[in-house]
Design an enzyme around this catalytic site. Structure first.
Site, PDB file in Angstrom:
ATOM      1  N   SER A 135       0.617  -1.145   0.068  1.00  0.00           N
ATOM      2  CA  SER A 135      -0.003  -0.078   0.199  1.00  0.00           C
ATOM      3  C   SER A 135       1.031   1.116   0.133  1.00  0.00           C
ATOM      4  O   SER A 135       1.747   1.513   0.778  1.00  0.00           O
ATOM      5  CB  SER A 135      -1.052   0.027   1.348  1.00  0.00           C
ATOM      6  OG  SER A 135      -1.615   1.111   1.372  1.00  0.00           O
ATOM      7  N   LYS A 161      -1.250  -1.029  -4.339  1.00  0.00           N
ATOM      8  CA  LYS A 161      -2.500  -0.231  -4.016  1.00  0.00           C
ATOM      9  C   LYS A 161      -1.844   1.431  -4.009  1.00  0.00           C
ATOM     10  O   LYS A 161      -0.975   1.543  -2.970  1.00  0.00           O
ATOM     11  CB  LYS A 161      -2.915  -0.735  -2.676  1.00  0.00           C
ATOM     12  CG  LYS A 161      -3.715   0.313  -1.855  1.00  0.00           C
ATOM     13  CD  LYS A 161      -4.495  -0.622  -0.687  1.00  0.00           C
ATOM     14  CE  LYS A 161      -4.684   0.135   0.638  1.00  0.00           C
ATOM     15  NZ  LYS A 161      -5.313  -0.644   1.566  1.00  0.00           N
ATOM     16  N   LYS A 163      -3.034   5.153  -2.756  1.00  0.00           N
ATOM     17  CA  LYS A 163      -3.856   5.873  -1.945  1.00  0.00           C
ATOM     18  C   LYS A 163      -4.278   6.933  -2.814  1.00  0.00           C
ATOM     19  O   LYS A 163      -3.545   7.660  -3.495  1.00  0.00           O
ATOM     20  CB  LYS A 163      -3.128   6.667  -0.455  1.00  0.00           C
ATOM     21  CG  LYS A 163      -2.921   5.546   0.222  1.00  0.00           C
ATOM     22  CD  LYS A 163      -4.161   5.105   0.949  1.00  0.00           C
ATOM     23  CE  LYS A 163      -3.783   4.011   2.252  1.00  0.00           C
ATOM     24  NZ  LYS A 163      -4.879   3.486   2.959  1.00  0.00           N
ATOM     25  N   ASP A 188      -7.227   3.099  -2.764  1.00  0.00           N
ATOM     26  CA  ASP A 188      -7.953   3.336  -1.744  1.00  0.00           C
ATOM     27  C   ASP A 188      -8.144   4.775  -1.221  1.00  0.00           C
ATOM     28  O   ASP A 188      -7.220   5.576  -1.220  1.00  0.00           O
ATOM     29  CB  ASP A 188      -6.956   2.514  -0.383  1.00  0.00           C
ATOM     30  CG  ASP A 188      -7.627   2.585   0.663  1.00  0.00           C
ATOM     31  OD1 ASP A 188      -8.816   3.041   0.944  1.00  0.00           O
ATOM     32  OD2 ASP A 188      -7.137   1.998   1.718  1.00  0.00           O
ATOM     33  N   GLU A 213     -11.128   0.592  -3.047  1.00  0.00           N
ATOM     34  CA  GLU A 213     -11.119   0.475  -1.691  1.00  0.00           C
ATOM     35  C   GLU A 213     -11.857   1.447  -0.829  1.00  0.00           C
ATOM     36  O   GLU A 213     -11.428   2.830  -1.060  1.00  0.00           O
ATOM     37  CB  GLU A 213     -10.020  -0.157  -0.900  1.00  0.00           C
ATOM     38  CG  GLU A 213      -9.840  -0.293   0.511  1.00  0.00           C
ATOM     39  CD  GLU A 213      -8.743  -0.829   1.086  1.00  0.00           C
ATOM     40  OE1 GLU A 213      -7.821  -1.223   0.260  1.00  0.00           O
ATOM     41  OE2 GLU A 213      -8.403  -0.750   1.956  1.00  0.00           O
ATOM     42  N   ASP A 238     -13.544  -1.518   3.429  1.00  0.00           N
ATOM     43  CA  ASP A 238     -12.310  -1.659   4.821  1.00  0.00           C
ATOM     44  C   ASP A 238     -13.124  -0.994   5.904  1.00  0.00           C
ATOM     45  O   ASP A 238     -13.821  -1.871   6.781  1.00  0.00           O
ATOM     46  CB  ASP A 238     -11.051  -0.809   4.254  1.00  0.00           C
ATOM     47  CG  ASP A 238     -10.274  -0.671   5.476  1.00  0.00           C
ATOM     48  OD1 ASP A 238     -10.269  -1.281   6.603  1.00  0.00           O
ATOM     49  OD2 ASP A 238      -8.846  -0.363   5.006  1.00  0.00           O
ATOM     50  N   LYS A 262      -9.292  -6.940   8.490  1.00  0.00           N
ATOM     51  CA  LYS A 262      -8.367  -6.605   9.612  1.00  0.00           C
ATOM     52  C   LYS A 262      -8.414  -7.113  10.894  1.00  0.00           C
ATOM     53  O   LYS A 262      -9.736  -6.861  11.316  1.00  0.00           O
ATOM     54  CB  LYS A 262      -8.030  -5.038   9.671  1.00  0.00           C
ATOM     55  CG  LYS A 262      -7.305  -4.500   8.452  1.00  0.00           C
ATOM     56  CD  LYS A 262      -7.264  -2.888   8.471  1.00  0.00           C
ATOM     57  CE  LYS A 262      -6.913  -2.439   7.058  1.00  0.00           C
ATOM     58  NZ  LYS A 262      -7.039  -0.878   7.169  1.00  0.00           N
ATOM     59  N   GLY A 290      -3.343  -3.974   6.520  1.00  0.00           N
ATOM     60  CA  GLY A 290      -2.396  -3.685   7.182  1.00  0.00           C
ATOM     61  C   GLY A 290      -2.642  -2.483   7.886  1.00  0.00           C
ATOM     62  O   GLY A 290      -3.538  -1.559   7.580  1.00  0.00           O
TER      63      GLY A 290
HETATM   64  O1  SMG Z   1       0.287  -1.624   6.742  1.00  0.00           O
HETATM   65  O2  SMG Z   1       1.415  -0.855   4.890  1.00  0.00           O
HETATM   66  C1  SMG Z   1       0.352  -0.757   5.785  1.00  0.00           C
HETATM   67  C2  SMG Z   1      -0.653   0.144   5.579  1.00  0.00           C
HETATM   68  C3  SMG Z   1      -1.764  -0.264   4.620  1.00  0.00           C
HETATM   69  O3  SMG Z   1      -2.969   1.234   3.615  1.00  0.00           O
HETATM   70  C4  SMG Z   1      -2.943   0.649   4.718  1.00  0.00           C
HETATM   71  N1  SMG Z   1      -3.893   0.832   5.858  1.00  0.00           N
HETATM   72  O4  SMG Z   1      -6.848   2.165   4.908  1.00  0.00           O
HETATM   73  O5  SMG Z   1      -5.727   0.218   4.409  1.00  0.00           O
HETATM   74  C5  SMG Z   1      -6.068   1.279   4.895  1.00  0.00           C
HETATM   75  C6  SMG Z   1      -4.846   1.894   5.620  1.00  0.00           C
HETATM   76  C7  SMG Z   1      -5.253   2.228   7.093  1.00  0.00           C
HETATM   77  C8  SMG Z   1      -4.034   2.613   7.813  1.00  0.00           C
HETATM   78  S1  SMG Z   1      -3.239   3.873   7.579  1.00  0.00           S
HETATM   79  C9  SMG Z   1      -2.030   4.416   8.901  1.00  0.00           C
HETATM   80 MG    MG Z   2      -8.032   0.799   3.621  1.00  0.00          MG
END
Ligand code: SMG
Ligand code: MG
Length: 368
Positions: A135, A161, A163, A188, A213, A238, A262, A290
């Site tokens: 991500s 992925k 953002k 996402d 997402e 999510d 999660k 994650g």
């Molecule tokens: O663990 O590499 C990781 C982060 C994965 O994008 C990630 N997590 O919405 O899925 C999500 C975000 C939430 C946490 S952001 C701190």
């Molecule tokens: Mg997410």
């Protein structure tokens, strides 16, 4: 097993990069680590609540309070038959899922270690390695986004992925897609759009994304179902999914065709397994999300992703991507997008107490 002691530690580990999403930025990983002790064994769980209530309503402080005042006292001095027994004891505690999930994970690890079996095997996990993606946080420019994707593709991750947020969406995805025509790619939004501002999401249909997402509000299902009617790209939820009943409602409404699971967000392995059943019954693919976890949380995520319904690459990237030094050994490291599943008892990694001590800001010992 009689739970003799639970140790709650506030830990802070420096992150190698700033991770920016539509809701904020994380510069260091600060979290609660739970250690449950019995018969000479220690089981470990990581609380994925963050410092502020921006991804989820829970925070490190709220989790510390829920754990020390209400959850840990449920098990201290008690003879538990197995880890699911905790689920039943904790039923009357509403919400506080990340706090609950951290203690439940520690107990699952504890019981599996005492039985001398891997937690993955104990759960019914079937894989010896899991496929992982990565991500990537929001970058300041389109060029920096493509460059970041390039670096991670070179490391072998099986899915990227990216953002997004309003104003940083179609341009980023178009550029990444042009540079990598065949790359398994997702985005996402972390709830940054509304039905009224969803125009760019409809435009993303042109780029062959595997899924989008959590585009809309963090508690919404109904608007997601409406948006799904305007998109050919599947929606993956999510934040909106906190339980198996949320998952069942989302699927029956048509709010999503993919689920990000999660452990912390849903309150532990018991709920993960119930979501796994709901998804299997309707053929919805799962993947493990994650929360920038340390090696402890990362090892738990690997165990989760060994379940047969987890058919898409998750966000459990290599520990060395995040940290110069981790609190476990061996460190969870992927090669060619494959993360090996440790075969040892419990989560299969050992906590390095010397390293942990250096990263620990506060320790709360709760004896029976
Ligand atoms: O663990 O590499 C990781 C982060 C994965 O994008 C990630 N997590 O919405 O899925 C999500 C975000 C939430 C946490 S952001 C701190
Ligand atoms: Mg997410």
């Amino acid at each position: 097993m009689r739970i003799e002691k639970v140790v709650l530690r506030l830990v802070e580990m420096p992150l190698k990069f700033r991770f920016r999403t539509s809701f904020g930025e994380t510069a260091a990983k600060r979290f609660l680590l739970v250690e449950a002790v019995s018969e000479g064994f220690s089981g470990w769980g990581e609380c994925v609540a963050e410092d502020g209530p921006f991804y989820s309503p829970e925070t490190t402080d709220s989790a510390r309070s829920a754990l020390s005042r209400f959850l840990i006292p449920l098990v201290l001095g008690r003879d538990l038959a197995d880890a699911p027994a905790f689920d039943r004891l904790a039923e009357r505690v509403r919400g506080n899922r990340m706090a609950k999930g951290a203690l439940e994970a520690a107990l699952r690890d504890l019981f599996a270690r005492a039985d001398g079996v891997s937690l993955a095997r104990n759960l019914g996990g079937t894989r010896t390695a899991i496929e992982v993606g990565v991500s990537l946080g929001l970058q300041p420019t389109v060029e920096a986004t493509v460059e970041n994707v390039r670096r991670h593709v070179a490391q072998g991750y099986r899915r990227i992925k990216v953002k997004i947020e309003p104003g940083s969406d179609v341009d980023r995805v178009a550029a990444v897609r042009e540079a990598f025509p065949d790359l398994p790619l997702t985005v996402d939004a972390n709830a940054a759009y509304t039905l009224e501002t969803a125009g760019p999401l409809v435009a993303l249909d042109a780029f062959g994304l595997d899924y989008i997402e959590q585009p809309l509000h963090h508690e919404d299902l109904v608007d997601h179902a409406r948006l799904a009617g305007r998109l050919s790209t599947p929606i993956c939820l999510d934040e909106s999914i906190r339980s198996a009943s949320d998952a069942a409602a989302a699927i029956s409404l048509g709010a999503c065709r993919v689920l990000n699971v999660k452990l912390g967000r849903v309150g532990g392995y018991g709920e993960v397994l119930r979501i796994h059943e709901v998804a299997a019954a309707s053929g919805v693919p799962l993947w493990c999300g994650g929360m920038l976890e340390s090696g402890v949380g990362r090892a738990h995520n690997i165990a989760v992703a060994t379940l047969p319904g987890f058919t898409k690459p998750g966000d459990t990237a290599s520990s060395s991507r995040y940290f110069d030094e981790d609190i476990v050994e061996p460190r969870p490291e992927a090669a060619d997008g494959l993360m090996p599943v440790p075969g040892g008892p419990g989560i299969g990694v050992e906590v390095r107490r010397d390293v942990l001590a250096r990263f620990t800001l506060e320790t709360l010992e709760l004896p029976a």
